[in-house]
Design a protein around this motif. Structure first.
Motif, PDB file in Angstrom:
ATOM      1  N   LEU A   1      -4.061  -3.063 -10.799  1.00 46.91           N
ATOM      2  CA  LEU A   1      -4.763  -4.047  -9.977  1.00 46.91           C
ATOM      3  C   LEU A   1      -5.667  -3.411  -8.924  1.00 46.91           C
ATOM      4  O   LEU A   1      -6.337  -4.113  -8.176  1.00 46.91           O
ATOM      5  CB  LEU A   1      -3.748  -4.965  -9.284  1.00 46.91           C
ATOM      6  CG  LEU A   1      -2.891  -5.843 -10.208  1.00 46.91           C
ATOM      7  CD1 LEU A   1      -1.901  -6.657  -9.389  1.00 46.91           C
ATOM      8  CD2 LEU A   1      -3.779  -6.763 -11.050  1.00 46.91           C
ATOM      9  N   GLY A   2      -5.672  -2.079  -8.867  1.00 42.65           N
ATOM     10  CA  GLY A   2      -6.526  -1.406  -7.896  1.00 42.65           C
ATOM     11  C   GLY A   2      -6.081  -1.621  -6.466  1.00 42.65           C
ATOM     12  O   GLY A   2      -6.895  -1.778  -5.558  1.00 42.65           O
ATOM     13  N   ILE A   3      -4.778  -1.614  -6.233  1.00 38.04           N
ATOM     14  CA  ILE A   3      -4.220  -1.812  -4.887  1.00 38.04           C
ATOM     15  C   ILE A   3      -3.610  -0.494  -4.422  1.00 38.04           C
ATOM     16  O   ILE A   3      -2.852   0.131  -5.159  1.00 38.04           O
ATOM     17  CB  ILE A   3      -3.142  -2.908  -4.876  1.00 38.04           C
ATOM     18  CG1 ILE A   3      -3.657  -4.191  -5.522  1.00 38.04           C
ATOM     19  CG2 ILE A   3      -2.684  -3.194  -3.448  1.00 38.04           C
ATOM     20  CD1 ILE A   3      -2.603  -5.284  -5.628  1.00 38.04           C
ATOM     21  N   ASP A   4      -3.933  -0.084  -3.189  1.00 39.60           N
ATOM     22  CA  ASP A   4      -3.320   1.114  -2.628  1.00 39.60           C
ATOM     23  C   ASP A   4      -1.810   0.933  -2.568  1.00 39.60           C
ATOM     24  O   ASP A   4      -1.320  -0.161  -2.246  1.00 39.60           O
ATOM     25  CB  ASP A   4      -3.832   1.377  -1.206  1.00 39.60           C
ATOM     26  CG  ASP A   4      -5.287   1.818  -1.204  1.00 39.60           C
ATOM     27  OD1 ASP A   4      -5.765   2.257  -2.256  1.00 39.60           O
ATOM     28  OD2 ASP A   4      -5.925   1.702  -0.133  1.00 39.60           O
ATOM     29  N   LEU A   5      -1.071   2.009  -2.855  1.00 38.39           N
ATOM     30  CA  LEU A   5       0.382   1.941  -2.783  1.00 38.39           C
ATOM     31  C   LEU A   5       0.833   1.553  -1.382  1.00 38.39           C
ATOM     32  O   LEU A   5       1.769   0.779  -1.200  1.00 38.39           O
ATOM     33  CB  LEU A   5       1.003   3.286  -3.178  1.00 38.39           C
ATOM     34  CG  LEU A   5       2.533   3.346  -3.179  1.00 38.39           C
ATOM     35  CD1 LEU A   5       3.102   2.348  -4.164  1.00 38.39           C
ATOM     36  CD2 LEU A   5       3.008   4.754  -3.500  1.00 38.39           C
ATOM     37  N   GLU A   6       0.136   2.070  -0.370  1.00 38.07           N
ATOM     38  CA  GLU A   6       0.491   1.753   1.013  1.00 38.07           C
ATOM     39  C   GLU A   6       0.373   0.249   1.264  1.00 38.07           C
ATOM     40  O   GLU A   6       1.205  -0.363   1.911  1.00 38.07           O
ATOM     41  CB  GLU A   6      -0.431   2.520   1.963  1.00 38.07           C
ATOM     42  CG  GLU A   6      -0.248   2.192   3.428  1.00 38.07           C
ATOM     43  CD  GLU A   6      -1.258   2.906   4.296  1.00 38.07           C
ATOM     44  OE1 GLU A   6      -1.590   2.372   5.371  1.00 38.07           O
ATOM     45  OE2 GLU A   6      -1.731   3.991   3.896  1.00 38.07           O
TER      46      GLU A   6
END
Length: 508
Positions: free
Chosen positions: A59-64
């Motif tokens: 989904l292109g979401i930063d892990l943070e």
């Protein structure tokens, strides 16, 4: 049993819809069923470390951003607020708190901020109460004021109640009242000035807590200091390893700081500063202290810039932060980011093995794991604690949702205390009152080898990671991560678990 899941399902669902993906399509690419994804999006299932990574990548979401660290902090703060005796009679289910944080993040952040302000105000009241009882200057001022008021009262009562006083006696009592009233003014002014100065010195939080909060905001990672550490390592290491003799020579030639092992301490003056190490101090500890000193001199500007961004309010807090940031650079020089992260991932965060491979101590390796938060190349988020034999916490790196007292002792049920008696690694899945579920791993370390007749200095080190990441570590192997956890607290006084058989203090 409280539920520790962070409310990130809403975020996953929103991003999936923005990407135009159905649950079936996303689930297929993730290798899970659509029904399981539906449970995740409705915050009814935990997400394991590897699955969390796959979702973030797809989904292109930063892990943070995806791991919901800020939400976890707010969940913990609101959970502590609801557990406060002030909120007696108000019952909010843990799931309702998570729903509030997920759906109304700004409102949750406001509640968390108000809770911190309330806690700080209580701390200030306790400080003032202690000062009223123990401050000799304040006691003297109050005693003087009370004596003068008593003198005025006594004289006034005599004038009012005894009608047959002679004119000379009446003039004498009036003069006494006038003198006491005149002397009362400077004493009262001194008292007001005392409280004005006290108010000016008051800080919003304790220095340690203020530094901890600042480190949390920056995720215990400072890119500028990582760059500085890389440059210092190239400057100091002719080979792959930091050589102690070369480092000592660099300290003396560049900064005039001589290093000595054993013998009498060198005078720490401006003309002849020095570092002296005991014969029993291990080599990694000596190198670390040398590097911390070297960094404080060679990287003074970068350290000052970084500390300014922490926006600390007191000199005491800034002093603690400068030491912490200098230690950060020293650890980064000894364990370069990319090399150490690659080794940690390959060895599944086996701290004892990592310390051996990197030529550092167990504590140094554990410390470095806390800092691996580079955007796009993060390591596992770890919390860090160190305790001495008395149980007092001497070092702390908090983690969102991991409730840690700002000072004093922690919960007796933490494995950090069990490690003193076992002599090996202790693992435990723990559930905190705010709903956070963590894998806690502890082991004792000796700071130096004691001589005959000398008691060794032993500490216990504990790392903590959210349970969703446990399967990426060797310490999760063989544990029932989904089973019944050990219910723990921060420490006895603020802990809401009133029926705990290990309680040693009366709860607030």
């Amino acid at each position: 049993m409280a539920n520790s899941r962070i409310p990130i399902g809403v975020r996953i669902r929103r991003r999936r819809l923005e990407a135009g993906l159905s649950q079936v399509a996303l689930a297929r690419t993730l290798g899970i069923s659509a029904s399981y994804l539906n449970l995740i999006e409705n915050n009814k299932r935990s997400i394991g470390g590897k699955l969390l990574l796959r979702i973030g990548e797809r989904l292109g979401i930063d892990l943070e951003h995806l791991s919901g660290e800020s939400e976890a902090r707010n969940i913990a703060a609101i959970g502590e607020l609801i557990a406060d005796p002030l909120m007696s009679g108000i019952e909010i289910e843990p799931q309702s708190i998570r729903d509030l944080v997920a759906r109304f993040p700004e409102a949750a952040a406001a509640l968390a901020r108000l809770h911190r302000a309330y806690a700080d105000a209580n701390m200030e009241i306790e400080v003032l109460q202690h000062r009223l009882k123990s401050d000799p200057l304040l006691s003297q001022l109050l005693h003087e004021i009370l004596n003068r008021i008593a003198g005025i009262k006594s004289g006034a009562e005599i004038l009012a109640d005894i009608p047959d006083l002679t004119d000379d006696e009446r003039r004498r009592f009036i003069a006494t009242i006038n003198t006491e009233a005149h002397d009362l003014v400077p004493a009262t002014q001194s008292l007001v000035a005392y409280f004005d100065q006290t108010s000016a010195r008051q800080r919003p939080v304790s220095p340690i807590r203020e530094v901890d909060e600042a480190l949390i905001v920056h995720n215990n990672h400072f890119p500028q200091l990582e760059t500085v550490a890389e440059a210092l390592r190239r400057e100091l290491a002719e080979t792959d390893a930091i050589e102690e003799d070369g480092l000592a020579a660099a300290l003396e030639s560049r900064f005039g700081i001589a290093c000595r092992i054993g013998g009498e301490a060198l005078p720490a003056t401006a003309d002849e500063p020095g570092l002296v190490f005991s014969d029993s101090m291990p080599r990694p500890a000596r190198i670390f202290r040398m590097l911390r000193t070297y960094a404080s001199k060679a990287a003074a500007d970068s350290l000052a810039d970084t500390m300014a961004r922490l926006e600390l309010s007191t000199e005491e807090a800034r002093g603690l932060a400068l030491r912490a940031l200098s230690s950060y650079v020293a650890g980064a020089v000894m364990m370069p980011y990319d090399d150490f992260l690659g080794m940690a991932e390959e060895r599944r965060y086996d701290v004892e093995l990592l310390s051996s491979l990197a030529g550092v101590s167990f504590e140094q390796a554990a410390h470095r794991l806390v800092t691996l938060r580079r955007k796009g190349r993060e390591g596992l988020p770890f919390g860090f604690l160190r305790a001495d034999r008395s149980g007092r916490l001497t070092k702390r790196f908090p983690l969102p949702g991991l409730t840690i007292p700002g000072f004093g002792h922690g919960c007796l049920l933490w494995p950090i205390y069990d490690a003193f008696s076992t002599g090996g690694v202790v693992r435990q899945v723990s559930l905190f009152p705010g709903g956070g579920r963590f894998l806690l791993v502890a082991r004792t370390v000796s700071k130096h080898a004691a001589r005959f007749g000398q008691k060794p200095l032993v500490f216990s080190i504990m790392l903590a990671c959210d349970i969703v990441h446990a399967d990426r570590t060797v310490y999760g192997d063989g544990l029932d991560l989904g089973g019944r956890p050990v219910e723990v607290g921060p420490s006895c006084v603020p802990c809401p678990r009133l029926q705990c058989s290990h309680r040693q203090e009366i709860p607030v």
